[in-house]
Design an enzyme around this catalytic site. Structure first.
Site, PDB file in Angstrom:
ATOM      1  N   CYS A  72     -15.818  17.234 -13.414  1.00  0.00           N
ATOM      2  CA  CYS A  72     -15.550  17.563 -12.010  1.00  0.00           C
ATOM      3  C   CYS A  72     -16.689  18.435 -11.519  1.00  0.00           C
ATOM      4  O   CYS A  72     -16.933  19.513 -12.085  1.00  0.00           O
ATOM      5  CB  CYS A  72     -14.218  18.301 -11.891  1.00  0.00           C
ATOM      6  SG  CYS A  72     -13.834  18.914 -10.227  1.00  0.00           S
ATOM      7  N   CYS A 188     -19.779  13.561  -6.740  1.00  0.00           N
ATOM      8  CA  CYS A 188     -18.384  13.804  -7.122  1.00  0.00           C
ATOM      9  C   CYS A 188     -17.997  12.675  -8.067  1.00  0.00           C
ATOM     10  O   CYS A 188     -18.355  11.516  -7.821  1.00  0.00           O
ATOM     11  CB  CYS A 188     -17.475  13.819  -5.890  1.00  0.00           C
ATOM     12  SG  CYS A 188     -15.696  13.830  -6.256  1.00  0.00           S
TER      13      CYS A 188
END
Length: 266
Positions: A72, A188
């Site tokens: 992440c 992302c």
């Protein structure tokens, strides 16, 4: 057999898990989707750091992990430094927007970056961006676009919303970057699952860059070469703080893995 924890706010980190399974078939992976608190990109740094620390402690206590992959970008940006201080004996591999590979491969030097607001607003990203610009031997121009809601749309497998948001953010990005942009960084881990849409909208002149393969190679390095021994990949353990069925469906859809997911008790 080594055990590696892989952690994301939701299903986006499955893009990193996919690369890890290919790179380290003889390794056991425990994948955590903190779906009850997703998306991290729109939460405060303190919230992200607290969740990261709590889940890391659980992975160590309940699953005895030998290494942790923060799959992440936002968790890496806000929590990895403190996490390494709290767990100095645990190898921690983070993910960051692939600015260096993009700078190397771009012909025009004009690079777009799609990422969450949390990632783009972090001190860690600012330092990463500054390093690339100062290290460059030619002018580089990075145009950065926060993509509020995109990770959530991908998380929900909402194709119309994903398309609409990709169109909106690429339009804004193209106005900043100009027609010579030839490289797009997917900042992302959710975004590779929208790569087909993004590629179609950008056209063949733009190359998409993400971090899955480099992160998998780095994880192999920190574990050592013995961790690569083995034949077929071991099925991962899937855990979710909310909607385990949604995680299992995402794993089947994107990784072609048909296994159930369980609830995360933290």
């Amino acid at each position: 057999m080594k055990t590696v924890g892989v952690f994301d706010s939701g299903v986006g980190g499955l893009s990193v898990l996919r690369a890890l399974l290919a790179e380290l078939p003889g390794t056991r992976f425990v994948y955590v989707a903190d779906s009850a608190h997703a998306p991290y990109g729109e939460r405060s740094a303190a919230e992200v750091s607290a969740r990261t620390d709590r889940i890391t402690a659980h992975l160590r206590e309940a699953h005895g992990i030998d290494a942790l992959v923060l799959a992440c970008n936002t968790a890496t940006a806000h929590a990895i430094d403190e996490l390494r201080k709290t767990h100095p004996d645990l190898p921690v591999v983070g993910v960051e927007p692939a600015l260096k590979p993009a700078a190397t491969s771009s012909r025009s030097g004009r690079i777009g970056v799609l990422a969450t607001r949390g990632t783009l607003g972090s001190a860690r990203f600012a330092q990463l961006l500054e390093r690339q610009i100062h290290a460059a031997t030619r002018p580089l121009h990075f145009s950065c676009q926060p993509c509020d809601g995109l990770a959530d749309a991908i998380e929900r497998h909402d194709a119309p919303a994903t398309l609409a948001l990709c169109e909106r953010y690429l339009q804004t990005l193209s106005e900043q970057a100009g027609p010579d942009m030839d490289t797009l960084v997917l900042g992302c881990t959710h975004y590779p699952f929208a790569a087909e849409v993004l590629s179609r909208l950008c056209g063949p002149q733009v190359t998409l860059v993400d971090t899955g393969t480099p992160v998998a190679r780095r994880t192999r390095q920190v574990l050592g070469t013995t961790a690569t021994a083995g034949g077929s990949a071991t099925p991962p353990l899937l855990l979710a703080s909310a909607s385990p069925d949604a995680l299992a469906q995402a794993a089947q859809r994107w990784l072609n893995i048909q296994i159930p997911a369980s609830g995360l008790p933290v």
